[in-house]
Scaffold this motif. Structure first.
Motif, PDB file in Angstrom:
ATOM      1  N   GLY A 198       0.973  -1.335   0.013  1.00 13.09           N
ATOM      2  CA  GLY A 198      -0.319   0.149  -0.697  1.00 13.09           C
ATOM      3  C   GLY A 198       0.904   0.900   0.150  1.00 13.09           C
ATOM      4  N   PHE A 199       2.096   0.725  -0.172  1.00  8.81           N
ATOM      5  CA  PHE A 199       2.572   2.443   0.118  1.00  8.81           C
ATOM      6  C   PHE A 199       2.027   3.580  -1.135  1.00  8.81           C
ATOM      7  CE2 PHE A 199       6.631  -0.683   0.891  1.00  8.81           C
ATOM      8  CZ  PHE A 199       6.259  -1.120   2.283  1.00  8.81           C
ATOM      9  N   GLU A 200       2.468   4.507  -1.502  1.00  9.17           N
ATOM     10  CA  GLU A 200       1.823   5.771  -1.985  1.00  9.17           C
ATOM     11  C   GLU A 200       2.858   6.213  -2.239  1.00  9.17           C
ATOM     12  OE1 GLU A 200      -1.077   5.219  -4.215  1.00  9.17           O
ATOM     13  OE2 GLU A 200      -2.060   4.351  -3.244  1.00  9.17           O
ATOM     14  N   ASN A 201       3.782   6.709  -1.050  1.00  6.08           N
ATOM     15  CA  ASN A 201       5.143   7.892  -1.480  1.00  6.08           C
ATOM     16  C   ASN A 201       6.110   7.187  -1.033  1.00  6.08           C
ATOM     17  OD1 ASN A 201       4.884   8.570   1.165  1.00  6.08           O
ATOM     18  ND2 ASN A 201       2.243   9.882   0.345  1.00  6.08           N
ATOM     19  N   LEU A 202       7.364   8.194  -0.692  1.00  7.53           N
ATOM     20  CA  LEU A 202       8.580   7.875   0.029  1.00  7.53           C
ATOM     21  C   LEU A 202       7.934   7.766   1.351  1.00  7.53           C
ATOM     22  CD1 LEU A 202      10.890   9.938  -2.581  1.00  7.53           C
ATOM     23  CD2 LEU A 202      10.395   7.472  -2.186  1.00  7.53           C
ATOM     24  N   SER A 203       7.422   8.808   1.906  1.00 12.55           N
ATOM     25  CA  SER A 203       7.121   8.255   3.514  1.00 12.55           C
ATOM     26  C   SER A 203       7.417   7.107   3.644  1.00 12.55           C
ATOM     27  CB  SER A 203       6.558  10.056   3.344  1.00 12.55           C
ATOM     28  OG  SER A 203       7.188  11.189   3.308  1.00 12.55           O
ATOM     29  N   ASP A 204       5.736   7.064   3.032  1.00 15.79           N
ATOM     30  CA  ASP A 204       5.300   5.627   3.310  1.00 15.79           C
ATOM     31  C   ASP A 204       6.412   4.059   3.205  1.00 15.79           C
ATOM     32  OD1 ASP A 204       2.893   6.490   3.266  1.00 15.79           O
ATOM     33  OD2 ASP A 204       2.031   6.492   1.257  1.00 15.79           O
ATOM     34  N   LEU A 205       7.344   4.403   2.244  1.00 13.41           N
ATOM     35  CA  LEU A 205       8.201   3.254   2.184  1.00 13.41           C
ATOM     36  C   LEU A 205       8.852   3.290   3.166  1.00 13.41           C
ATOM     37  CD1 LEU A 205       9.839   0.889   0.305  1.00 13.41           C
ATOM     38  CD2 LEU A 205      10.831   3.110  -0.780  1.00 13.41           C
ATOM     39  N   VAL A 206       9.459   4.536   3.588  1.00 12.91           N
ATOM     40  CA  VAL A 206      10.750   4.913   4.738  1.00 12.91           C
ATOM     41  C   VAL A 206       9.886   4.435   6.418  1.00 12.91           C
ATOM     42  CG1 VAL A 206      11.252   6.484   6.078  1.00 12.91           C
ATOM     43  CG2 VAL A 206      12.138   6.781   3.943  1.00 12.91           C
ATOM     44  N   ALA A 207       8.683   4.833   6.407  1.00 16.13           N
ATOM     45  CA  ALA A 207       8.244   4.459   7.616  1.00 16.13           C
ATOM     46  C   ALA A 207       8.260   2.958   8.182  1.00 16.13           C
ATOM     47  CB  ALA A 207       7.068   4.561   7.302  1.00 16.13           C
ATOM     48  N   TYR A 208       7.861   1.825   7.098  1.00 12.77           N
ATOM     49  CA  TYR A 208       7.762   0.458   6.932  1.00 12.77           C
ATOM     50  C   TYR A 208       9.500  -0.571   6.545  1.00 12.77           C
ATOM     51  CZ  TYR A 208       6.830  -4.156   5.785  1.00 12.77           C
ATOM     52  OH  TYR A 208       6.689  -6.192   5.694  1.00 12.77           O
ATOM     53  N   TRP A 209      10.364   0.497   5.642  1.00 17.32           N
ATOM     54  CA  TRP A 209      11.901   0.325   5.753  1.00 17.32           C
ATOM     55  C   TRP A 209      12.451   0.384   6.918  1.00 17.32           C
ATOM     56  CZ3 TRP A 209      14.375   2.294   0.641  1.00 17.32           C
ATOM     57  CH2 TRP A 209      15.543   1.593   0.512  1.00 17.32           C
ATOM     58  N   ASN A 210      12.389   1.867   7.993  1.00 14.46           N
ATOM     59  CA  ASN A 210      13.264   1.610   8.937  1.00 14.46           C
ATOM     60  C   ASN A 210      12.747   0.666   9.957  1.00 14.46           C
ATOM     61  OD1 ASN A 210      14.623   4.175   8.444  1.00 14.46           O
ATOM     62  ND2 ASN A 210      12.846   5.240   8.886  1.00 14.46           N
ATOM     63  N   GLU A 211      11.179  -0.238  10.052  1.00 17.22           N
ATOM     64  CA  GLU A 211      10.944  -1.075  11.387  1.00 17.22           C
ATOM     65  C   GLU A 211      11.144  -2.629  10.301  1.00 17.22           C
ATOM     66  OE1 GLU A 211       7.074  -0.887  11.277  1.00 17.22           O
ATOM     67  OE2 GLU A 211       6.409   1.628  12.957  1.00 17.22           O
ATOM     68  N   HIS A 212      11.663  -2.608   8.941  1.00 15.67           N
ATOM     69  CA  HIS A 212      11.877  -4.112   8.579  1.00 15.67           C
ATOM     70  C   HIS A 212      13.766  -3.193   7.690  1.00 15.67           C
ATOM     71  CE1 HIS A 212       7.926  -3.911   9.277  1.00 15.67           C
ATOM     72  NE2 HIS A 212       7.965  -4.737   9.798  1.00 15.67           N
ATOM     73  N   PRO A 213      14.896  -2.992   7.977  1.00 12.48           N
ATOM     74  CA  PRO A 213      16.020  -2.946   7.790  1.00 12.48           C
ATOM     75  C   PRO A 213      16.381  -3.701   6.657  1.00 12.48           C
ATOM     76  CG  PRO A 213      16.206  -2.985   9.794  1.00 12.48           C
ATOM     77  CD  PRO A 213      14.830  -3.060   9.405  1.00 12.48           C
ATOM     78  N   LYS A 214      16.080  -4.722   6.498  1.00  8.72           N
ATOM     79  CA  LYS A 214      16.459  -6.266   6.141  1.00  8.72           C
ATOM     80  C   LYS A 214      16.108  -6.537   4.684  1.00  8.72           C
ATOM     81  CE  LYS A 214      20.939  -7.024   8.919  1.00  8.72           C
ATOM     82  NZ  LYS A 214      21.965  -7.875   9.711  1.00  8.72           N
ATOM     83  N   GLU A 215      14.301  -6.147   4.809  1.00  7.40           N
ATOM     84  CA  GLU A 215      13.677  -6.740   4.198  1.00  7.40           C
ATOM     85  C   GLU A 215      13.636  -6.562   2.639  1.00  7.40           C
ATOM     86  OE1 GLU A 215       8.554  -7.132   3.840  1.00  7.40           O
ATOM     87  OE2 GLU A 215       9.452  -6.697   5.685  1.00  7.40           O
ATOM     88  N   PHE A 216      14.406  -5.326   1.888  1.00 14.66           N
ATOM     89  CA  PHE A 216      14.544  -4.217   1.180  1.00 14.66           C
ATOM     90  C   PHE A 216      16.221  -4.453   0.566  1.00 14.66           C
ATOM     91  CE2 PHE A 216       9.964  -2.827   1.619  1.00 14.66           C
ATOM     92  CZ  PHE A 216       9.569  -3.487   1.773  1.00 14.66           C
ATOM     93  N   VAL A 217      16.189  -4.817  -0.935  1.00 15.89           N
ATOM     94  CA  VAL A 217      17.250  -4.371  -1.583  1.00 15.89           C
ATOM     95  C   VAL A 217      17.019  -3.387  -2.104  1.00 15.89           C
ATOM     96  CG1 VAL A 217      19.254  -4.791  -2.135  1.00 15.89           C
ATOM     97  CG2 VAL A 217      18.389  -6.776  -0.500  1.00 15.89           C
ATOM     98  N   VAL A 218      17.870  -2.348  -2.285  1.00 19.45           N
ATOM     99  CA  VAL A 218      17.833  -1.023  -3.271  1.00 19.45           C
ATOM    100  C   VAL A 218      18.794  -1.190  -4.243  1.00 19.45           C
ATOM    101  CG1 VAL A 218      19.027   0.451  -2.076  1.00 19.45           C
ATOM    102  CG2 VAL A 218      17.385   1.527  -3.791  1.00 19.45           C
ATOM    103  N   GLY A 219      18.180  -0.912  -6.044  1.00 17.42           N
ATOM    104  CA  GLY A 219      19.390  -0.610  -6.619  1.00 17.42           C
ATOM    105  C   GLY A 219      19.655   0.661  -7.634  1.00 17.42           C
ATOM    106  N   VAL A 220      20.418   1.265  -7.415  1.00 22.59           N
ATOM    107  CA  VAL A 220      20.905   2.384  -7.658  1.00 22.59           C
ATOM    108  C   VAL A 220      21.868   2.287  -8.371  1.00 22.59           C
ATOM    109  CG1 VAL A 220      20.058   3.154  -5.298  1.00 22.59           C
ATOM    110  CG2 VAL A 220      22.010   3.002  -5.861  1.00 22.59           C
ATOM    111  N   GLY A 221      22.300   3.528  -9.641  1.00 23.69           N
ATOM    112  CA  GLY A 221      22.861   3.245 -10.391  1.00 23.69           C
ATOM    113  C   GLY A 221      24.519   3.585  -9.704  1.00 23.69           C
ATOM    114  N   TYR A 222      25.559   3.476 -10.911  1.00 21.96           N
ATOM    115  CA  TYR A 222      27.004   4.172  -9.628  1.00 21.96           C
ATOM    116  C   TYR A 222      26.880   5.597  -9.133  1.00 21.96           C
ATOM    117  CZ  TYR A 222      28.257  -0.812 -11.635  1.00 21.96           C
ATOM    118  OH  TYR A 222      28.612  -2.115 -11.415  1.00 21.96           O
TER     119      TYR A 222
END
Length: 297
Positions: free
Chosen positions: A139-163
């Motif tokens: 149900g993430f709509e924006n980055l704040s939604d994502l960050v709130a969950y991500w901080n509680e589950h820091p190892k659940e997601f891997v993010v891929g970014v350009g160099y």
């Protein structure tokens, strides 16, 4: 090619000069991703059609392209107002109006003898995307939604970014600080920019850095999260030209003006789509577009 009849007409109305027609050479640059190759070819083909000899230096990183412009190794290339404001000019103020941002970039970069032409109405800002199935799951709509969950589950997601996004001052870690995100570096995977989309679609990562005008967002059915805290500035496109070059060949501005008039976000996505999804060469895509508008023969 530039016909004699067209040449006479252009000379009469002042769009080209005798100097540019008879042998003047311009070096056009471009960065190292699809949109830049398209924009570089659009400029090269228009300038060539109007009498200039063109040398192309494509495939440069942002900082290399910028340095090449400052030192005269290239004469012009398409760049982004947000990149100039944050990365080249080292500014931190958030400007919410794209025209005001362009004006301030112009004012500051005039000290470097760089002229920014009128902006194209396309905003190729950075963004973070997730799979649409995960959007529905979490149900993430924006980055704040994502960050709130991500901080509680820091190892659940891997993010891929350009160099480059990993290192630049308006990149991933600046975003994380702005949003209060705390994750271990082990959860950040670096790769070529274009690979983040495929890695996300193939579930090798869970969140991807993307560009707002990239057609792979549509191809892979990704969901772009709203930047609700307005971290990234506008990244509208403008051709940056060395002041001495524009003073010598002022017709450059008029030659490139059709790109300001006719290009927009939707058109640019379609042009990028033809390269990235349909597999056509950027020069072919650029040529087809300009021929369709009647700007080159």
């Amino acid at each position: 090619m530039l016909t004699l009849k067209k040449l006479v007409l252009l000379l009469l109305i002042g769009v080209v000069s005798l100097t540019s027609v008879f042998g003047a050479t311009l070096t056009v640059g471009a960065k190292n991703f699809t949109e830049q190759y398209v924009l570089g070819n659009l400029a090269s083909l228009l300038l060539e059609e109007n009498g200039f000899q063109i040398v192309e230096r494509f495939g440069l990183s942002s900082l290399v392209a910028r340095q090449a412009l400052l030192t005269g190794q290239i004469d012009l290339y398409a760049d982004y107002t947000g990149t100039a404001w944050v990365t080249y000019l080292d500014q931190e103020e958030l400007i919410a109006d794209p025209d005001e941002l362009l004006q301030k970039v112009r004012e500051l970069d005039a000290e470097n003898e760089i002229v920014w032409l009128d902006r194209i109405n396309a905003n190729n800002t950075y963004a973070l995307a997730i799979r649409r199935e995960d959007h529905e799951k979490y149900g993430f709509e924006n980055l704040s939604d994502l960050v709130a969950y991500w901080n509680e589950h820091p190892k659940e997601f891997v993010v891929g970014v350009g160099y480059e996004f990993y290192e630049r001052p308006d990149g991933f870690f600046a975003f994380a600080e702005h949003y209060g995100l705390n994750i271990p570096n082990s959860q950040v995977s670096t790769m070529d920019d274009g690979l983040t989309y495929e890695a996300l679609a193939n579930k090798k990562i869970d969140i991807a850095m993307v560009f707002a005008t990239d057609p792979k967002i549509l191809r892979y059915n990704l969901y772009v999260l709203e930047d609700d805290l307005n971290f990234w500035p506008y990244y509208h496109i403008s051709y940056a030209v060395r002041e001495d070059v524009l003073n010598k060949y002022p017709e450059i501005e008029e030659i490139l003006r059709p790109l300001t008039l006719y290009l927009n976000q939707d058109v640019l996505i379609r042009l990028n789509y033809r390269v990235d999804i349909e597999g056509l060469e950027p020069k072919i895509v650029a040529r087809d577009y300009l021929e369709g508008l009647g700007l080159i023969d």
